[in-house]
Design a protein around this motif. Structure first.
Motif, PDB file in Angstrom:
ATOM      1  N   THR A  25       0.798  -1.234   0.113  1.00  0.00           N
ATOM      2  CA  THR A  25       0.033   0.044  -0.013  1.00  0.00           C
ATOM      3  C   THR A  25       0.958   1.138   0.052  1.00  0.00           C
ATOM      4  O   THR A  25       1.829   1.542   0.793  1.00  0.00           O
ATOM      5  CB  THR A  25      -0.907  -0.085   1.339  1.00  0.00           C
ATOM      6  N   ALA A  57      -2.759  -3.482  -2.426  1.00  0.00           N
ATOM      7  CA  ALA A  57      -4.281  -3.855  -2.196  1.00  0.00           C
ATOM      8  C   ALA A  57      -5.204  -2.914  -2.877  1.00  0.00           C
ATOM      9  O   ALA A  57      -5.155  -1.501  -2.636  1.00  0.00           O
ATOM     10  CB  ALA A  57      -4.445  -4.042  -0.603  1.00  0.00           C
ATOM     11  N   TYR A  67      -8.392   3.180   3.644  1.00  0.00           N
ATOM     12  CA  TYR A  67      -7.216   4.145   4.036  1.00  0.00           C
ATOM     13  C   TYR A  67      -7.518   5.266   2.982  1.00  0.00           C
ATOM     14  O   TYR A  67      -7.998   4.852   1.760  1.00  0.00           O
ATOM     15  CB  TYR A  67      -5.974   3.457   3.891  1.00  0.00           C
ATOM     16  N   TRP A 101      -9.269  -6.272  -2.888  1.00  0.00           N
ATOM     17  CA  TRP A 101      -9.168  -6.022  -1.357  1.00  0.00           C
ATOM     18  C   TRP A 101     -10.450  -5.861  -0.889  1.00  0.00           C
ATOM     19  O   TRP A 101     -11.266  -4.769  -1.750  1.00  0.00           O
ATOM     20  CB  TRP A 101      -8.375  -5.009  -0.947  1.00  0.00           C
ATOM     21  N   HIS A 180      -7.218 -10.953  -1.432  1.00  0.00           N
ATOM     22  CA  HIS A 180      -6.480 -10.786  -0.424  1.00  0.00           C
ATOM     23  C   HIS A 180      -7.168 -11.587   0.729  1.00  0.00           C
ATOM     24  O   HIS A 180      -8.551 -10.785   1.178  1.00  0.00           O
ATOM     25  CB  HIS A 180      -6.376  -9.068  -0.184  1.00  0.00           C
ATOM     26  N   ASN A 183      -4.203 -10.638   6.505  1.00  0.00           N
ATOM     27  CA  ASN A 183      -3.689  -9.460   7.457  1.00  0.00           C
ATOM     28  C   ASN A 183      -4.809  -8.614   7.978  1.00  0.00           C
ATOM     29  O   ASN A 183      -4.719  -7.536   8.086  1.00  0.00           O
ATOM     30  CB  ASN A 183      -2.801  -8.360   6.347  1.00  0.00           C
ATOM     31  N   TYR A 185      -7.911  -8.130   7.100  1.00  0.00           N
ATOM     32  CA  TYR A 185      -8.888  -7.650   6.336  1.00  0.00           C
ATOM     33  C   TYR A 185     -10.172  -8.516   6.426  1.00  0.00           C
ATOM     34  O   TYR A 185     -10.239  -9.157   7.065  1.00  0.00           O
ATOM     35  CB  TYR A 185      -8.405  -7.029   5.025  1.00  0.00           C
ATOM     36  N   PHE A 239      -1.590  -8.878  12.852  1.00  0.00           N
ATOM     37  CA  PHE A 239      -1.620  -7.385  12.330  1.00  0.00           C
ATOM     38  C   PHE A 239      -3.188  -6.881  12.114  1.00  0.00           C
ATOM     39  O   PHE A 239      -3.965  -8.013  11.871  1.00  0.00           O
ATOM     40  CB  PHE A 239      -0.960  -7.473  10.984  1.00  0.00           C
ATOM     41  N   TRP A 273       6.198 -10.419   9.861  1.00  0.00           N
ATOM     42  CA  TRP A 273       6.686  -9.130   9.380  1.00  0.00           C
ATOM     43  C   TRP A 273       5.954  -8.076   9.892  1.00  0.00           C
ATOM     44  O   TRP A 273       6.527  -6.893   9.893  1.00  0.00           O
ATOM     45  CB  TRP A 273       6.083  -9.306   7.697  1.00  0.00           C
ATOM     46  N   TYR A 349       3.871   5.918   2.857  1.00  0.00           N
ATOM     47  CA  TYR A 349       2.430   6.374   2.531  1.00  0.00           C
ATOM     48  C   TYR A 349       2.264   7.662   2.108  1.00  0.00           C
ATOM     49  O   TYR A 349       2.489   8.534   2.760  1.00  0.00           O
ATOM     50  CB  TYR A 349       1.832   5.732   3.832  1.00  0.00           C
TER      51      TYR A 349
END
Ligand SMILES: C=C(C(=O)O)c1ccccc1
Length: 364
Positions: A25, A57, A67, A101, A180, A183, A185, A239, A273, A349
């Protein structure tokens, strides 16, 4: 010999190496409309020497955005923007998958259509943050909102959005899509015992919690075929406040189902990660025993760790994220044993060229 730099058959493709570019991202789609740009095309084309690029994503419907400034693949304008990307990557000889996503509860009403409450399997707020632009134009990190539990009647519409997005992706020239399901979502929320407290056919047992993910897989495969369909999972992930008391059972069930559907690849984001636990070799071997397609691992790998994973036969490719941000020509650097530069996290970002398209490639 460098297994990492040897070709790999994936679906109908022969990829030049096993150094994949992980989904990252970067929050640089144009507004209004969350539309990919020529700058995005330059960024991806610079990294076309990856065995396979997996894009950032990309939301399949407006409610799937969490986001500020992330791209979508649900409008004609967005599709036209992505065409710039696939044309540029293919002109540079690359191969590229679009990551599909829906963020679920990792969102906030100020990034939702109509300032609505975000949706999720259950009305359980994540202890997580996101970055949004407020209606008054100010912006910043916020606590993700308390979500609304999706009605079962709403799920076919979400599955249809993934299917339509997969259609748009292939029509736009993407070589594959990556669903996806990692993580923390939406699909991972349904898969996991922490966020999913449903008592209907989508909650409770491993089979029930995997149901939406597999309905999305089946719809995408029906639309574009299994050999163009990959998927990302993050077993034991933490995460975005994800937790699953049956993480191993879920992972093994999912990859068994992916194998039955002959999906082109399975991409495993290793939880460390983002500060989660280390996966064990036994667990990775358990995935390998159950899934016989292309198995990709990601999460803080170095060249040597990646080489060892592939030489052992456990993995077929490794995806690199942060290294690809700062080293557009990462495969060449691996081939020459050259230095791998560290990226500047302050420009991960948002923004434009700085920290995006201005990283150097090796001089000849
Ligand atoms: C799409 C993401 C993921 O898959 O973890 C993401 C989004 C924002 C920041 C970091 C990562």
């Amino acid at each position: 010999a460098d297994k990492l730099l040897s070709p790999l058959k994936l679906g109908s493709l022969t990829l030049p190496n096993r150094v994949f570019m992980a989904p990252l991202t970067r929050q640089r789609a144009s507004q209004p409309g969350n539309v990919p740009t020529a700058l995005n095309a330059t960024y991806y084309a610079q990294r076309a020497s990856a065995g396979l690029i997996v894009t950032e994503a990309t939301q399949v419907m407006p409610e799937g955005q969490g986001y500020a400034w992330t791209p979508g693949i649900h409008s004609d304008e967005q599709q036209a923007g992505w065409k710039l990307v696939t044309d540029a990557v293919h002109a540079a000889g690359g191969h590229i998958a679009l990551q599909l996503w829906h963020v679920g509860r990792i969102s906030h009403r100020h990034v939702q259509p109509g300032l609505k409450q975000p949706v999720a399997p259950s009305a359980i707020q994540a202890n997580a943050q996101t970055f949004v632009v407020h209606p008054d134009g100010s912006m910043g990190m916020v606590q993700t909102d308390l979500p609304r539990a999706l009605e079962v009647e709403e799920l076919p519409g979400i599955v249809a959005a993934y299917r339509a997005a997969a259609r748009r992706a292939i029509d736009t020239g993407f070589d594959l899509v990556e669903i996806h399901a990692a993580n923390g979502y939406l699909l991972d929320q349904f898969q996991s015992t922490g966020p999913n407290q449903r008592t209907d056919a989508y909650g409770g047992s491993v089979e029930n919690r995997a149901r939406l993910t597999l309905e999305v897989v089946d719809a995408v495969v029906a639309e574009i075929g299994a050999e163009r369909t990959g998927i990302r999972i993050s077993p034991f992930g933490t995460f975005n406040d994800i937790s699953d008391t049956e993480a191993e059972a879920m992972a093994f069930h999912l990859v068994t189902q992916f194998d039955a559907r002959k999906l082109a690849y399975v991409h495993v984001a290793e939880p460390d990660w983002a500060g989660g636990p280390q996966l064990t070799d036994a667990f990775r071997a358990g995935l390998r025993q159950r899934y016989h397609g292309v198995l990709v691992f990601a999460g803080g790998y170095t060249k040597d760790k990646a080489e060892a994973l592939i030489a052992s036969g456990t993995g077929d490719a490794v995806a690199f994220g942060r290294p690809f941000i700062a080293n557009p020509d990462l495969p060449a650097r691996f081939a020459r044993g050259a230095e791998v530069n560290a990226p500047d996290a302050s420009t991960f970002y948002g923004g434009a060229e700085k920290g995006y398209t201005d990283y150097p490639t090796l001089t000849a």
